[in-house]
Design a protein around this motif. Structure first.
Motif, short mmCIF file in Angstrom:
data_model
loop_
_atom_site.label_atom_id
_atom_site.label_comp_id
_atom_site.label_asym_id
_atom_site.label_seq_id
_atom_site.Cartn_x
_atom_site.Cartn_y
_atom_site.Cartn_z
N GLN A 138 -38.44 7.80 25.47
CA GLN A 138 -39.82 8.07 25.85
C GLN A 138 -40.46 6.85 26.50
N VAL A 139 -40.22 5.68 25.92
CA VAL A 139 -40.80 4.45 26.48
C VAL A 139 -40.25 4.19 27.88
N ILE A 140 -38.95 4.30 28.04
CA ILE A 140 -38.34 4.09 29.36
C ILE A 140 -38.83 5.13 30.36
N ASP A 141 -38.93 6.37 29.91
CA ASP A 141 -39.30 7.46 30.81
C ASP A 141 -40.72 7.30 31.35
N ILE A 142 -41.61 6.80 30.52
CA ILE A 142 -43.00 6.62 30.96
C ILE A 142 -43.18 5.29 31.68
N ASN A 143 -42.77 4.20 31.03
CA ASN A 143 -43.07 2.87 31.57
C ASN A 143 -42.29 2.53 32.82
N LEU A 144 -41.01 2.86 32.84
CA LEU A 144 -40.16 2.49 33.98
C LEU A 144 -40.00 3.65 34.95
N ASN A 145 -39.47 4.76 34.46
CA ASN A 145 -39.25 5.90 35.35
C ASN A 145 -40.57 6.39 35.95
N GLY A 146 -41.61 6.47 35.12
CA GLY A 146 -42.90 6.95 35.60
C GLY A 146 -43.48 6.07 36.69
N SER A 147 -43.30 4.74 36.54
CA SER A 147 -43.76 3.82 37.58
C SER A 147 -43.01 4.07 38.89
N TYR A 148 -41.73 4.37 38.77
CA TYR A 148 -40.93 4.63 39.97
C TYR A 148 -41.37 5.92 40.65
N TRP A 149 -41.55 6.99 39.88
CA TRP A 149 -41.94 8.27 40.49
C TRP A 149 -43.30 8.16 41.19
N MET A 150 -44.24 7.43 40.57
CA MET A 150 -45.55 7.28 41.21
C MET A 150 -45.45 6.44 42.47
N ALA A 151 -44.68 5.34 42.41
CA ALA A 151 -44.53 4.50 43.59
C ALA A 151 -43.86 5.28 44.72
N GLN A 152 -42.85 6.06 44.39
CA GLN A 152 -42.14 6.85 45.39
C GLN A 152 -43.07 7.85 46.07
N ALA A 153 -43.87 8.56 45.26
CA ALA A 153 -44.78 9.56 45.82
C ALA A 153 -45.83 8.91 46.71
N CYS A 154 -46.35 7.75 46.29
CA CYS A 154 -47.37 7.07 47.08
C CYS A 154 -46.79 6.50 48.37
N ALA A 155 -45.60 5.93 48.29
CA ALA A 155 -45.00 5.30 49.47
C ALA A 155 -44.75 6.30 50.59
N ARG A 156 -44.58 7.56 50.23
CA ARG A 156 -44.33 8.58 51.26
C ARG A 156 -45.54 8.77 52.17
N VAL A 157 -46.75 8.45 51.67
CA VAL A 157 -47.96 8.68 52.47
C VAL A 157 -48.69 7.40 52.83
N MET A 158 -48.34 6.29 52.22
CA MET A 158 -49.06 5.04 52.47
C MET A 158 -48.82 4.52 53.88
N LYS A 159 -49.85 3.91 54.43
CA LYS A 159 -49.78 3.30 55.76
C LYS A 159 -49.55 1.79 55.63
#
Length: 253
Positions: free
Chosen positions: A114-135
């Motif tokens: 749970q800790v890895i899934d939220i703290n590490l994996n979750g940070s990756y998924w959010m960064a990935q989703a944002c990078a797709r649209v960021m300028k």
């Protein structure tokens, strides 16, 4: 441009995860006070109403979106909602996180995952989703911890592993995205700041850690927020791939 203008985040659109409590509230309100519009993301959607209310006096716009960052689809939904409302995403503050203090011989697979899934994996998924649209010119700020760099006397293997992973992830995303996409990626490693996590510590714990804090005190959340605002601004335009400890000197003792 005046040197002070480089520190402006006026009219930027900022996503803050874990915005329902603790440091997340400080990040969200601080960016709004500095002139940004803020997308508030957290699992506890009801608590986001309090953060949104705190932003109202700044005159900036906020948008609340329920999100469990461990779910990649939920992360993408936050970005989709931000794009629908504001048309862009300029800054991500990857703040959502959980911690445990369980001896390693007794920690269950479920607790560790749970800790890895939220703290590490979750940070990756959010960064990935944002990078797709960021300028170009956008900024991702991952919230790591001094426990990704050093130890602090509690049994926190899962938390330390997740935060060390965030530091490694930060370096790699910076080398992938800064040159090609113009997105800077950095992390902050906070020391001891008042939060839901520190509220769970034994009463004597922070006292024991006191001698390691060269500043002689715990941090004010506004000091950490100011560091994030700097990383989001043009003043940090030549800073990427870095982990900056905001810890009162703890990691150098």
């Amino acid at each position: 441009m005046a040197i002070t203008d480089l520190f402006s985040v006026e009219d930027k659109v900022v996503i803050v995860t874990g915005a329902s409590s603790g440091l997340g509230v400080s990040f969200a309100t601080g960016f709004a006070e500095a002139g940004a519009d803020v997308v508030l993301a957290a699992r506890r959607i009801d608590r986001l109403a309090e953060t949104a209310k705190a932003i109202e006096p700044t005159g900036r716009t906020s948008l609340s979106v329920a999100c469990d960052v461990a779910d990649p689809d939920a992360c993408q939904h936050v970005v989709d909602e931000a794009m629908a409302k504001f048309g862009r995403v300029d800054v991500l503050v990857n703040n959502a996180g959980v911690g445990t203090a369980v001896p390693a011989t007794r920690e269950t697979p479920e607790q560790f995952r749970q800790v890895i899934d939220i703290n590490l994996n979750g940070s990756y998924w959010m960064a990935q989703a944002c990078a797709r649209v960021m300028k170009p010119g956008s900024s991702i700020i991952n919230i790591s911890s001094i426990l990704g760099i050093t130890t602090a006397g509690l049994p926190q293997a899962a938390y330390a592993a997740s935060k060390a992973g965030v530091i490694g992830m930060t370096r790699d995303l910076a080398q992938q995205w800064t040159g090609r996409r113009g997105i800077r990626v950095n992390s902050l490693a906070p020391g001891f700041f008042k939060s839901e996590m520190t509220d769970q510590y034994p009463p004597e714990y922070l006292e024991q850690q006191g001698p390691r804090m060269l500043a002689g005190r715990t941090g004010d959340p506004a000091e950490l927020t100011a560091s994030a605002i700097w990383l989001a601004s043009a003043a940090a335009g030549y800073v990427t791939g870095q982990t900056i400890a905001v810890d009162g000197g703890l990691t150098v003792t």
